[in-house]
Design a protein around this motif. Structure first.
Motif, PDB file in Angstrom:
ATOM      1  N   CYS A 152     -14.635   1.664   3.161  1.00 15.38           N
ATOM      2  CA  CYS A 152     -13.595   1.121   2.256  1.00 15.38           C
ATOM      3  C   CYS A 152     -14.535   0.847   0.608  1.00 15.38           C
ATOM      4  O   CYS A 152     -13.708   1.569  -0.526  1.00 15.38           O
ATOM      5  CB  CYS A 152     -13.140   0.213   1.894  1.00 15.38           C
ATOM      6  SG  CYS A 152     -11.955   0.392   3.954  1.00 15.38           S
ATOM      7  N   GLU A 184     -16.084   0.328   9.041  1.00 10.87           N
ATOM      8  CA  GLU A 184     -14.766   0.911   8.314  1.00 10.87           C
ATOM      9  C   GLU A 184     -14.336   0.699   6.821  1.00 10.87           C
ATOM     10  O   GLU A 184     -14.142   0.896   6.120  1.00 10.87           O
ATOM     11  CB  GLU A 184     -13.264   0.822   8.920  1.00 10.87           C
ATOM     12  CG  GLU A 184     -11.831   1.073   8.021  1.00 10.87           C
ATOM     13  CD  GLU A 184     -10.741   0.230   8.736  1.00 10.87           C
ATOM     14  OE1 GLU A 184     -11.068  -0.991   9.386  1.00 10.87           O
ATOM     15  OE2 GLU A 184     -10.099   0.798   8.925  1.00 10.87           O
ATOM     16  N   GLN A 204     -15.722   3.204  -2.026  1.00 10.86           N
ATOM     17  CA  GLN A 204     -14.846   3.709  -2.827  1.00 10.86           C
ATOM     18  C   GLN A 204     -14.643   2.901  -4.122  1.00 10.86           C
ATOM     19  O   GLN A 204     -14.138   3.254  -5.264  1.00 10.86           O
ATOM     20  CB  GLN A 204     -13.208   4.012  -2.415  1.00 10.86           C
ATOM     21  CG  GLN A 204     -13.282   4.999  -1.734  1.00 10.86           C
ATOM     22  CD  GLN A 204     -11.716   5.227  -1.080  1.00 10.86           C
ATOM     23  OE1 GLN A 204     -11.448   4.133  -0.502  1.00 10.86           O
ATOM     24  NE2 GLN A 204     -10.994   6.077  -1.043  1.00 10.86           N
ATOM     25  N   ARG A 245      -7.437  -0.091   1.791  1.00  8.54           N
ATOM     26  CA  ARG A 245      -6.826  -1.192   3.145  1.00  8.54           C
ATOM     27  C   ARG A 245      -7.411  -1.326   4.265  1.00  8.54           C
ATOM     28  O   ARG A 245      -8.561   0.187   4.689  1.00  8.54           O
ATOM     29  CB  ARG A 245      -5.494  -0.245   3.352  1.00  8.54           C
ATOM     30  CG  ARG A 245      -5.249  -1.203   4.320  1.00  8.54           C
ATOM     31  CD  ARG A 245      -3.735  -0.938   4.874  1.00  8.54           C
ATOM     32  NE  ARG A 245      -3.017  -1.331   5.989  1.00  8.54           N
ATOM     33  CZ  ARG A 245      -1.646  -1.170   6.631  1.00  8.54           C
ATOM     34  NH1 ARG A 245      -1.082  -0.333   6.220  1.00  8.54           N
ATOM     35  NH2 ARG A 245      -1.629  -2.267   7.915  1.00  8.54           N
ATOM     36  N   VAL A 246      -8.230  -1.906   5.063  1.00 10.72           N
ATOM     37  CA  VAL A 246      -8.614  -2.148   6.719  1.00 10.72           C
ATOM     38  C   VAL A 246      -7.859  -2.279   7.387  1.00 10.72           C
ATOM     39  O   VAL A 246      -6.681  -3.031   7.597  1.00 10.72           O
ATOM     40  CB  VAL A 246      -9.893  -2.896   6.528  1.00 10.72           C
ATOM     41  CG1 VAL A 246     -10.488  -3.427   8.129  1.00 10.72           C
ATOM     42  CG2 VAL A 246     -10.567  -3.004   5.822  1.00 10.72           C
ATOM     43  N   PHE A 247      -7.419  -1.295   8.521  1.00 10.86           N
ATOM     44  CA  PHE A 247      -6.454  -1.515   9.667  1.00 10.86           C
ATOM     45  C   PHE A 247      -6.881  -2.407  11.020  1.00 10.86           C
ATOM     46  O   PHE A 247      -8.280  -2.737  10.707  1.00 10.86           O
ATOM     47  CB  PHE A 247      -5.776  -0.612   9.846  1.00 10.86           C
ATOM     48  CG  PHE A 247      -5.354   0.883   8.864  1.00 10.86           C
ATOM     49  CD1 PHE A 247      -3.994   0.809   8.713  1.00 10.86           C
ATOM     50  CD2 PHE A 247      -5.887   1.140   7.764  1.00 10.86           C
ATOM     51  CE1 PHE A 247      -3.338   1.287   8.100  1.00 10.86           C
ATOM     52  CE2 PHE A 247      -5.660   2.075   7.326  1.00 10.86           C
ATOM     53  CZ  PHE A 247      -4.013   1.963   7.581  1.00 10.86           C
ATOM     54  N   ASN A 264      -4.460   4.091  -3.428  1.00  9.24           N
ATOM     55  CA  ASN A 264      -5.541   3.791  -3.020  1.00  9.24           C
ATOM     56  C   ASN A 264      -6.505   5.057  -4.098  1.00  9.24           C
ATOM     57  O   ASN A 264      -7.301   3.534  -4.708  1.00  9.24           O
ATOM     58  CB  ASN A 264      -5.863   5.123  -2.050  1.00  9.24           C
ATOM     59  CG  ASN A 264      -6.992   4.720  -1.465  1.00  9.24           C
ATOM     60  OD1 ASN A 264      -8.013   5.057  -2.898  1.00  9.24           O
ATOM     61  ND2 ASN A 264      -8.178   4.068  -0.598  1.00  9.24           N
ATOM     62  N   GLN A 265      -6.166   5.288  -5.237  1.00  9.17           N
ATOM     63  CA  GLN A 265      -6.389   6.041  -5.827  1.00  9.17           C
ATOM     64  C   GLN A 265      -6.318   5.407  -7.146  1.00  9.17           C
ATOM     65  O   GLN A 265      -7.902   5.317  -8.357  1.00  9.17           O
ATOM     66  CB  GLN A 265      -6.300   7.407  -6.734  1.00  9.17           C
ATOM     67  CG  GLN A 265      -7.346   8.398  -5.207  1.00  9.17           C
ATOM     68  CD  GLN A 265      -8.218   8.763  -5.933  1.00  9.17           C
ATOM     69  OE1 GLN A 265      -8.852   8.491  -6.228  1.00  9.17           O
ATOM     70  NE2 GLN A 265      -8.333   9.329  -4.498  1.00  9.17           N
ATOM     71  N   VAL A 298       0.681  -1.151   0.300  1.00 12.17           N
ATOM     72  CA  VAL A 298      -0.133  -0.036   0.042  1.00 12.17           C
ATOM     73  C   VAL A 298       1.359   0.652  -0.105  1.00 12.17           C
ATOM     74  O   VAL A 298       0.449   2.316   0.022  1.00 12.17           O
ATOM     75  CB  VAL A 298      -1.284   0.018   1.413  1.00 12.17           C
ATOM     76  CG1 VAL A 298      -2.090  -0.562   1.110  1.00 12.17           C
ATOM     77  CG2 VAL A 298      -0.285   0.037   2.711  1.00 12.17           C
ATOM     78  N   GLY A 299       2.283   1.485   0.058  1.00 12.16           N
ATOM     79  CA  GLY A 299       3.076   2.287  -0.422  1.00 12.16           C
ATOM     80  C   GLY A 299       3.876   2.868   0.910  1.00 12.16           C
ATOM     81  O   GLY A 299       4.210   3.912   1.030  1.00 12.16           O
ATOM     82  N   LYS A 300       2.959   1.919   2.302  1.00 10.54           N
ATOM     83  CA  LYS A 300       3.216   2.728   3.999  1.00 10.54           C
ATOM     84  C   LYS A 300       4.925   2.450   3.438  1.00 10.54           C
ATOM     85  O   LYS A 300       5.845   2.807   4.567  1.00 10.54           O
ATOM     86  CB  LYS A 300       3.229   1.811   4.359  1.00 10.54           C
ATOM     87  CG  LYS A 300       3.014   2.875   5.893  1.00 10.54           C
ATOM     88  CD  LYS A 300       1.965   2.329   7.435  1.00 10.54           C
ATOM     89  CE  LYS A 300       2.091   2.730   8.698  1.00 10.54           C
ATOM     90  NZ  LYS A 300       0.650   2.460   9.548  1.00 10.54           N
ATOM     91  N   PRO A 359       0.640   6.284  -0.753  1.00  9.21           N
ATOM     92  CA  PRO A 359      -0.382   5.795  -0.306  1.00  9.21           C
ATOM     93  C   PRO A 359      -1.732   6.219  -1.106  1.00  9.21           C
ATOM     94  O   PRO A 359      -2.625   5.909  -1.651  1.00  9.21           O
ATOM     95  CB  PRO A 359      -1.143   5.869   1.282  1.00  9.21           C
ATOM     96  CG  PRO A 359       0.656   5.685   2.049  1.00  9.21           C
ATOM     97  CD  PRO A 359       1.806   6.710   0.178  1.00  9.21           C
ATOM     98  N   HIS A 360      -2.106   7.626  -0.609  1.00  6.48           N
ATOM     99  CA  HIS A 360      -3.388   8.291  -1.599  1.00  6.48           C
ATOM    100  C   HIS A 360      -3.599   8.012  -2.957  1.00  6.48           C
ATOM    101  O   HIS A 360      -4.354   7.773  -3.821  1.00  6.48           O
ATOM    102  CB  HIS A 360      -3.717   9.263  -1.073  1.00  6.48           C
ATOM    103  CG  HIS A 360      -2.756  10.201  -1.701  1.00  6.48           C
ATOM    104  ND1 HIS A 360      -2.568  11.082  -3.038  1.00  6.48           N
ATOM    105  CD2 HIS A 360      -1.133  10.981  -1.028  1.00  6.48           C
ATOM    106  CE1 HIS A 360      -1.897  11.599  -3.607  1.00  6.48           C
ATOM    107  NE2 HIS A 360      -1.168  11.925  -2.765  1.00  6.48           N
ATOM    108  N   GLU A 403      -9.125   2.076  11.561  1.00  7.50           N
ATOM    109  CA  GLU A 403      -9.120   3.629  11.900  1.00  7.50           C
ATOM    110  C   GLU A 403     -10.287   4.213  11.025  1.00  7.50           C
ATOM    111  O   GLU A 403     -10.504   4.149   9.724  1.00  7.50           O
ATOM    112  CB  GLU A 403      -7.123   3.447  10.451  1.00  7.50           C
ATOM    113  CG  GLU A 403      -6.924   3.068  10.892  1.00  7.50           C
ATOM    114  CD  GLU A 403      -5.576   3.794  11.776  1.00  7.50           C
ATOM    115  OE1 GLU A 403      -6.319   5.227  12.274  1.00  7.50           O
ATOM    116  OE2 GLU A 403      -5.063   3.885  12.382  1.00  7.50           O
ATOM    117  N   ILE A 404     -10.784   5.501  11.426  1.00  4.98           N
ATOM    118  CA  ILE A 404     -12.010   5.939  10.930  1.00  4.98           C
ATOM    119  C   ILE A 404     -12.011   7.274  11.778  1.00  4.98           C
ATOM    120  O   ILE A 404     -10.892   7.681  11.970  1.00  4.98           O
ATOM    121  CB  ILE A 404     -13.605   5.598  11.788  1.00  4.98           C
ATOM    122  CG1 ILE A 404     -13.096   4.938  13.176  1.00  4.98           C
ATOM    123  CG2 ILE A 404     -13.463   3.628  10.859  1.00  4.98           C
ATOM    124  CD1 ILE A 404     -14.836   5.039  13.942  1.00  4.98           C
TER     125      ILE A 404
END
Lengths: 430, 253
Positions: B162, B158, B165, B82-84, B76-77, B50-52, B72-73, B88-89
């Motif tokens: 996701c 959460e 999107q 990703r669900v943590f 995502n696009q 995810v790019g982290k 990361p963004h 994470e909300i």
């Protein structure tokens, strides 16, 4: 901070059928509650000369009157400053400790327009907004690479650098941009290309109407003063306030609150927090620049001390004292602090002696000795104590205090005002 | 060719080789579980997707496009959500606002300066978010503070965010960690329902074998930063190497 949610009015009893009430599109694009708040602010600013002058001019209490032009101008100008600061701090949670730099840049820009073009305030105010916006873009671009305390320190460093530049570096004989210690002001040999001393007043004006022009209305023992500069500043403040409401209720405003709430989730929702925070920083910098420009328009003298860190700290105090993240809070905070600064600081020892003259001699001296450190030059001490009380007992600021009082007087004991959620949220966060 | 292709990925933290030579292909439309004991490198791998984290070696590509070096963004696009492990909300916002944010992200991209028009007059976004909340059975909670909800509800929100999107790949990092049994079963049902109702690929990292064997169609077992075996759940269940890695016992016992 769920300001919006209360307007999504769907009774929980019918969850299957989302029967939304009218959304948006009310008067001036505001919901009824927001519009009511705007009307209250307009009334308060328009009627300020009356509201702030409750005591007859010749009475002993007259020194608590705040309805004179100089102070009223400060109320609304610093109100603008605080509204802008709140867009950054209240929504995104980024605490800038250098916002006075934009105030100073705005002031200098405005005076330069006076020097070059003439005394009409509009070009000066326009340039103040533009230059401070550009300046905020630069400082924000660098400072926003960090968050939390590092961001605060970076902004503080930038503001102190700007102060040093204005105070000494940029005021040498070869290149005198700020006129150093003396402060930037208009001299008779300045170009002022559009200024014609024969037809227009030799002071800041708007299309010939001087800022300092004041109409006094005497009613019995009361004197009410209506000042052009005040009403111009108040006009700008109302516009700023209206735009701030729109921003708070917009998708952009929600994104800023999302930045404060959880940047991780924002990133993984395909949104880039950086441009959002930078835009908020620039917008609040422009608000500060407008405030700075107006300060110069009221009094065409811009000094470097306007950029000092104490000035940056003051706007933080205003916002927190009034209620960060609320709409009206920063305006209240600004008024509160400016009132203290100008009214409490004027109480001197002989005033106190006069107040407590009814007491026996020895006791009078003791009481005066106790009270004296908290007034006059010690007004900061009182303000500090008040600030502590507010932060400890009312983390939502004066707005929360107002709600508590309103709740007491309401029958259902259920607080539900325009600002509630933000203030409650703030309290929960502490 | 899978929807996500991981080739020769390695990642080192100081003296620790967290991942070495990982090859993984996630097939479109499946539920792919990645399991392994603690410290096997599951989360590190996920973070590389995810790019982290950026892997030291190898490549990661999604639908034929490399994700390496993207933020990361941006990833995502591209279509990966990703669900943590801990939900994470946006805790300070209402449930409805939480749901509107991904709807806006989907429509307007990574940044858009809409500072003037009222959010609630944007019918498209409001309708979409309400529709999603109904899908998630959360319509009655729309005005709640997200932080005030139970852990199970936060997880549900959460996942809903996701899905709003419309990702093509959903990554779940131990979605049932720290949940009560009832919440765990609810989450399993929710994920099954999601899987059946839309053309989505799900990759799930999980500790809880009950969850893994309820959902997965294909399982990769990681141990000490490298894939041990991969196979269907039935085959994995009795695999001696897996038992060894998990239970620390040799196959002869």
């Amino acid at each position: 901070m769920t300001d919006q949610t209360q307007h999504i009015a769907t009774p929980t009893s019918e969850p299957a059928k989302p029967a939304r009430k009218r959304v948006g599109g009310g008067i001036l694009g505001l919901t009824r509650k927001d519009f009511a708040l705007l009307v209250i602010v307009i009334l308060l600013t328009v009627l300020a000369p009356f509201l702030l002058n409750p005591f007859p001019t010749d009475s002993a209490m007259a020194q608590f009157n705040a309805g004179y032009p100089d102070l009223m101008q400060r109320f609304v100008i610093f109100g603008i400053f605080a509204i802008g600061f709140n867009i950054l701090f209240g929504l995104t949670g980024y605490l800038s400790f250098g916002h006075a730099a934009f105030l100073g840049v705005g002031s200098y820009s405005c005076v330069w327009m006076f020097k070059l073009l003439g005394y009409n305030v509009l070009p000066g105010i326009g340039l103040a907004i533009i230059i401070s916006g550009l300046f905020a873009l630069l400082i924000g671009f660098i400072s926003l690479r960090r968050s939390g305390i590092y961001f605060s320190i970076l902004t503080l460093a930038f503001a102190q650098m700007s102060f040093a530049l204005a105070y000494s570096v940029l005021s040498n004989p070869k290149f005198n941009l700020t006129n150093g210690e003396t402060g930037l002001q208009v001299y008779t040999n300045d170009p002022q290309i559009f200024h014609n001393p024969a037809t227009t007043v030799n002071a800041p004006h708007i299309f010939g109407l001087a800022m300092r022009e004041t109409e006094t209305l005497s009613l019995g023992r009361w004197d009410f003063q209506f000042n052009v500069g005040y009403y111009l500043s108040a006009f700008f403040m109302v516009i700023c306030f209206y735009l701030a409401i729109r921003l708070f209720r917009s998708p952009f405003g929600m994104m800023l609150r999302a930045v404060k709430s959880n940047q991780q989730r924002l990133n993984y929702t395909g949104l880039n927090p950086k441009p959002y925070t930078l835009a908020a920083f620039v917008i609040s910098g422009m608000y500060a620049g407008l405030a700075g420009g107006l300060l110069s328009a009221m009094d065409p003298l811009a000094g470097a001390e306007r950029m000092q860190w104490t000035a940056s700290g003051e706007v933080v105090l205003m916002t927190i004292l009034g209620g960060a993240g609320t709409l009206i809070g920063p305006v209240l905070g600004a008024g509160f602090i400016k009132y203290f600064e100008n009214i409490f600081s004027k109480i001197n020892e002989s005033t106190l002696q006069a107040w407590f003259a009814f007491m026996p001699d020895g006791m009078q001296d003791v009481v005066v000795a106790i009270v004296y450190p908290f007034v006059g030059k010690g007004w900061n001490l009182t303000l500090g104590l008040l600030f502590m009380v507010v932060v400890i007992f009312l983390p939502g600021g004066l707005v929360q205090g107002g709600q508590k009082i309103a709740t007491v007087f309401r029958r259902d004991r259920k607080a539900s005002g325009v600002e509630d959620d933000a203030a409650e949220q703030r309290q929960a966060g502490e | 060719m899978g929807i996500l292709e991981v080739k020769n990925v390695g990642k080192r933290f100081g003296g620790l080789q967290a991942l070495s030579d990982i090859n993984l292909s996630i097939t479109q439309g499946t539920v792919h579980a990645i399991i392994g004991p603690n410290g096997a490198g599951k989360s590190t791998l996920l973070n590389c997707l995810v790019g982290k984290l950026i892997p030291d070696t190898g490549s990661v590509s999604f639908e034929g496009k490399s994700v390496l070096g993207r933020k990361p963004h941006e990833i995502n696009q591209m279509g990966i959500s990703r669900v943590f492990q801990t939900p994470e909300i946006f805790g300070d916002l209402s449930v409805m606002e939480n749901m509107m944010i991904p709807c806006l992200a989907k429509r307007d991209g990574a940044f858009s300066l809409q500072a003037y028009h009222a959010l609630l007059s944007d019918r498209e976004i409001v309708d979409r978010a309400e529709h999603m909340l109904e899908d998630m059975n959360m319509a009655d909670k729309r005005n709640m503070h997200a932080a005030a909800m139970s852990r199970g509800d936060k997880r549900r929100l959460e996942i809903g965010m996701c899905l709003a999107q419309e990702p093509r790949l959903l990554l779940l990092d131990e979605p049932t960690a720290g949940m009560a049994r009832a919440d765990t079963n609810n989450t399993i049902d929710l994920l099954k329902q999601i899987k059946d109702s839309r053309p989505i690929t799900i990759a799930i990292i999980e500790h809880d074998m009950h969850v893994v064997f309820s959902l997965a169609e294909w399982i990769t077992v990681l141990a000490q930063g490298t894939p041990l075996v991969e196979d269907t759940p039935d085959k994995i269940k009795g695999h001696p190497k897996v038992r060894e890695a998990y239970l620390g016992e040799s196959a002869e016992h």
